[in-house]
Design an enzyme around this catalytic site. Structure first.
Site, PDB file in Angstrom:
ATOM      1  N   GLY A  65     -40.964  86.866 -36.970  1.00 29.00           N
ATOM      2  CA  GLY A  65     -41.202  86.878 -38.408  1.00 29.00           C
ATOM      3  C   GLY A  65     -40.528  85.690 -39.066  1.00 29.00           C
ATOM      4  CG  MET A 104     -34.914  80.883 -35.760  1.00 30.70           C
ATOM      5  SD  MET A 104     -34.063  82.188 -34.833  1.00 30.70           S
ATOM      6  CE  MET A 104     -32.396  81.533 -34.806  1.00 30.70           C
ATOM      7  CD  GLU A 105     -31.059  84.458 -36.952  1.00 30.97           C
ATOM      8  OE1 GLU A 105     -32.274  84.705 -37.058  1.00 30.97           O
ATOM      9  OE2 GLU A 105     -30.345  84.976 -36.084  1.00 30.97           O
ATOM     10  CG  HIS A 163     -33.468  90.149 -41.599  1.00 31.34           C
ATOM     11  ND1 HIS A 163     -33.375  91.374 -40.986  1.00 31.34           N
ATOM     12  CD2 HIS A 163     -33.295  89.234 -40.612  1.00 31.34           C
ATOM     13  CE1 HIS A 163     -33.150  91.211 -39.694  1.00 31.34           C
ATOM     14  NE2 HIS A 163     -33.097  89.914 -39.440  1.00 31.34           N
ATOM     15  CD  GLU A 164     -34.674  85.680 -40.776  1.00 35.00           C
ATOM     16  OE1 GLU A 164     -33.869  85.035 -40.086  1.00 35.00           O
ATOM     17  OE2 GLU A 164     -35.288  86.675 -40.334  1.00 35.00           O
ATOM     18  CD  GLU A 190     -31.529  89.922 -35.390  1.00 35.79           C
ATOM     19  OE1 GLU A 190     -31.831  90.301 -36.538  1.00 35.79           O
ATOM     20  OE2 GLU A 190     -31.620  88.737 -35.028  1.00 35.79           O
TER      21      GLU A 190
END
Ligand SMILES: [Zn+2]
Length: 812
Positions: free
Chosen positions: A271, A273-274, A306-307, A329
């Site tokens: 979805g 990538m941080e 979230h990221e 996570e």
């Protein structure tokens, strides 16, 4: 697995990459300074052609075997490693990869990276382990001087140089033309803070962008490819700005980088990538405006929150090894709701956590063989299998949520602040977190949490007793330390009420708060999959919800209704009976809400309508189908976004699928990811042999359905009764094709999706026949083992409940 970090500790990487998007060649040079301890000097290096290696400016012999570059005959102590190498851009969304799209009739190319979990080694030789933190100086030399080039850090210098081609070291494929003037764009980035290799990133290509500064002075820019309207960038950019401000205050340590970039990449495996300071996203997970459904915009906001929480959980403080992936996570999965709820309390976003994440965790965690939240990994192939979204993400988040509720928010975040302060730029395990929280808790945090994190499964509570719950009704005597038992959504357990207790609660339903109502239904839904509660008995209950106005409550009800579809295949006499039964349940809401969204209506109603219309279409309610189809417009951007998917589905159904080709053509040309998803979902419902044939062909047309979306198409086709068997056959006979198409990380999705749609003994046997040969594949082993139990439990459930469900449908 051998840890290379024991042999050599890198301090700094200087990486220089000459990228040619057109030939797909990259020439690299990396200079690593660090200290060597043990005998062998080994670096990770995968799919790289090593040209030469020097240590402290002296040429060295080397060996490249099994993705390890060993440099021969090196003394211990401080040293500088210099490696010249080259590689080709990858096409499978891992490492340094190519992504393409069409804009104004021309192909546009983007080079981007995906280094988590262990793909940095495909971009440069390195110690590719999270504990091996170092600083990075990145320099990119690009053959296209019009490109935008982004890295984790701001640019230190940017220039365009003009040469005649003879001056530079061209690769032979390009040919050397003495008279040709060439331009090179050279960008150098500032040195990064100490960080793990999997967080390094860069992006090269043409983009639109939108920039703002947040309250704390961080510059935030959101980028998307040229074929995406700029209107899609404003919302994600604002959410990012507000989220960073919020986290700065909440976590006590301010966001440590001077800028944050977010980029939507047309081909993207997960979805998002941080990457620190340069977060990359799937387009559907970042882009949103007024022409995407409200529920989509809320979802996008939670992907961003979230990221951005990862910029602390994961980037600033990183797990020591992948077995502690949950430190990243589970937290990010909880924080995405916590933060979004603070930014937009009116969304009531925790409801999504309860109805989606908590339910997904309970469902998956009821299978024997499922992984625990903290899971040992030995082989690189196993790292990819750790990312089980229902466990490491959803269950882990539920456990953090449980802990936060027990400790109280204030104490919980006070402990976290100390955790970040103490461990910033370092690596941790779960114990470091428990130690930081301990002074703020009145119980032994480690003892309590270890039991939940290290053991798979969860307890079913019956009176004063607890037993591990399995979806086939079996139990075992695993024990968990229990918090104070509450009947809200706090705890990861289910409560097994007696028939009478359940009936009393249902009688009193309107006096329960939302979390109590959700728990009552979620627990019952799970129990109805076991012999403890019959599915038929739930059917007696469902008609009570025909007046239900709460969208999350109806969301759980709709899950129960959907499970009934298993008992009424479209070519049986029970199909029209189930259609009538479902129509009865939705009738009141359909009447009240109408087909068209009303201006200024509550988001609850907008989202509830989505369920109701879906069921009205299933029930083939003519009035609804006609009303929806009348709103069809050949320009899909002109259809109300909230009901666009339903409008397309109604038109498709009413007019006998005659729009299949038009819709598919539209899909090819459209760039808006939500419209694309709506079209794909609509045409995947084809029932005529002519169109089913076209769907099967689509499975092998990556130029139309991008590899990133291939599993969706496969899943849609398995959900369609008329294409299920064909889709299974296609998958089992095209496994090598799928392997080629998709990345390491996604391959077990196909096993999981295949297992989840099995409804008959025949499909089960086919599944076993195919996947049993793959049991020794480490990337699939666990998924296949868990799947067998899941499938058998489902077949037993179907067998045990068919008579009682049919009986009720007959009597209805
Ligand atoms: Zn994450």
């Amino acid at each position: 697995m051998e840890r290379l970090f024991d042999n050599f500790k890198p301090e700094n990487y200087k990486i220089e990459l000459r990228i040619n998007k057109n030939t797909e060649e990259v020439q690299g040079r990396v200079t690593i300074s660090g200290e060597k301890f043990k005998k062998a000097l080994k670096l990770h290096a995968k799919n790289l052609k090593i040209i030469n290696v020097a240590i402290n400016d002296r040429k060295k012999e080397f060996e490249l075997k099994d993705d390890i570059l060993e440099i021969i005959d090196v003394e211990n102590g401080a040293l500088v490693i210099d490696v010249n190498y080259s590689f080709k851009l990858s096409h499978n969304m891992e490492g340094v990869y190519l992504s393409t799209y069409e804009y104004e009739g021309k192909e546009e190319r983007i080079v981007s990276t995906q280094f988590e979990s262990h793909y940095a080694r495909e971009g440069f030789p390195c110690i590719d382990e999270p504990e091996a933190k170092a600083t990075f100086d990145l320099k990119i030399i690009d053959t296209d001087d019009t490109d935008i080039i982004l890295g984790n850090m701001p640019k230190k210098a940017e220039r365009v140089l003009e040469y005649t081609s003879v001056d530079i070291d061209e690769s032979p494929e390009n040919g050397v033309n003495l008279n040709k003037t060439v331009k090179r764009k050279i960008v150098e980035f500032e040195t990064t803070p100490r960080m793990s290799t999997y967080l390094l990133a860069f992006v090269v290509g043409h983009f639109n962008s939108e920039t703002i500064k947040n309250k704390h002075g961080v510059e935030i820019t959101t980028y998307a490819s040229l074929n995406q309207p700029k209107s899609m960038l404003k919302f994600p950019n604002q959410i990012a700005a507000d989220a960073l401000d919020f986290y700065d205050d909440l976590f006590g340590v301010p966001y440590p980088l001077p800028k944050l970039d977010q980029v939507a990449i047309p081909d993207f495996e997960a979805g998002a990538m941080e990457n620190w300071g340069l977060v990359t996203y799937r387009e559907a997970c970042l882009l949103a405006d007024d022409n995407t459904p409200k529920s989509h915009n809320e979802y996008v906001a939670t992907v961003i929150t979230h990221e951005l929480s990862h910029q602390w959980f994961g980037d600033l403080v990183t797990m020591k090894w992948w077995d502690n992936l949950w430190l990243n996570e589970s937290f990010a999965n909880m924080m995405q709701f916590y933060c979004a709820d603070h930014l937009h309390p009116e969304w009531k976003i925790w409801q999504d956590f309860f109805t989606e994440d908590c339910l997904a965790a309970l469902t998956r965690d009821s299978l024997p063989g499922v992984q625990s939240v903290q899971q040992e990994v030995k082989n690189p192939e196993e790292i990819a299998t750790l990312f089980d979204s229902s466990i490491v993400y959803a269950k882990g988040a539920r456990l953090m949520f449980m802990l936060m509720r027990i400790m109280g928010e204030r104490s919980f975040f006070a402990g976290l602040k100390e955790y970040f302060k103490k461990h910033q730029y370092g690596n941790t395990t779960g114990d470091d977190l428990w130690n930081a929280l301990q002074p703020h808790a009145k119980f032994d945090v480690k003892e309590f949490m270890d039991a939940w994190i290290l053991q798979p499964g969860y307890p079913m509570l019956t009176d004063d007793d607890q037993q591990r719950f399995f979806i086939n009704g079996e139990t075992d005597n695993t024990k968990w330390p229990l918090p104070k038992i509450t009947d809200d959504m706090s705890g990861h357990y289910i409560i097994n009420l007696s028939g009478q207790e359940f009936a009393e609660k249902v009688e009193n339903f309107d006096n329960l708060n939302l979390e109590q109502r959700l728990r009552l239904l979620i627990d019952r839904h799970l129990l109805s999959k076991t012999p403890i509660v019959s599915t038929g008995s739930l059917m007696d209950l469902l008609p009570k919800f025909r007046y239900e106005k709460s969208e999350p409550v109806f969301g759980i009800v709709s899950g129960i209704i959907n499970s009934l579809k298993t008992f009424a295949a479209p070519d049986t006499e029970y199909y029209p009976k189930l259609q009538r039964y479902i129509y009865y349940i939705i009738e009141e809401n359909l009447e009240r809400l109408g087909v068209k969204p009303k201006s200024g209506e509550d988001t609850n109603d907008t989202k509830l309508r989505d369920y109701i219309l879906g069921f009205a279409l299933y029930a083939e309610d003519e009035k609804t189908i006609n009303a929806l189809a009348s709103l069809y417009d050949t320009d899909y951007n002109k259809i109300n976004a909230e009901i666009r998917g339903d409008v397309l589905a109604a038109k498709f159904r009413r007019d006998g699928e005659e729009d299949f080709d038009y819709m598919l053509d539209y899909y090819k040309k459209e760039s808006n990811p939500t419209i694309k998803a709506e079209i794909l979902s609509t045409i995947s419902d084809a029932r005529t042999s002519k169109n089913i044939k076209k769907l099967v062909e689509l499975l092998e047309k990556p130029e139309i359905v991008r590899p990133q979306d291939h599993a969706y198409l496969y899943a849609y086709m398995l959900s369609n009764y008329w294409t299920r068997g064909i889709a299974y056959d296609w998958c089992y006979s095209h496994w090598d094709y799928i392997l080629e198409l998709t990345s390491d990380k996604s391959i077990d999705d196909y096993a999981r999706i295949s297992a989840s749609r099995v409804r008959t003994r025949e499909d089960a046997d086919k599944f076993y026949q195919f996947f049993d040969q793959k049991k020794n594949d480490l990337a699939l082993k666990r998924t296949i083992e868990v799947a067998r139990f899941d499938i058998e439990a489902r077949l037993t459930w179907i067998k045990n409940n068919t008579a009682s469900v049919h009986d009720r449908l007959n009597r209805f």
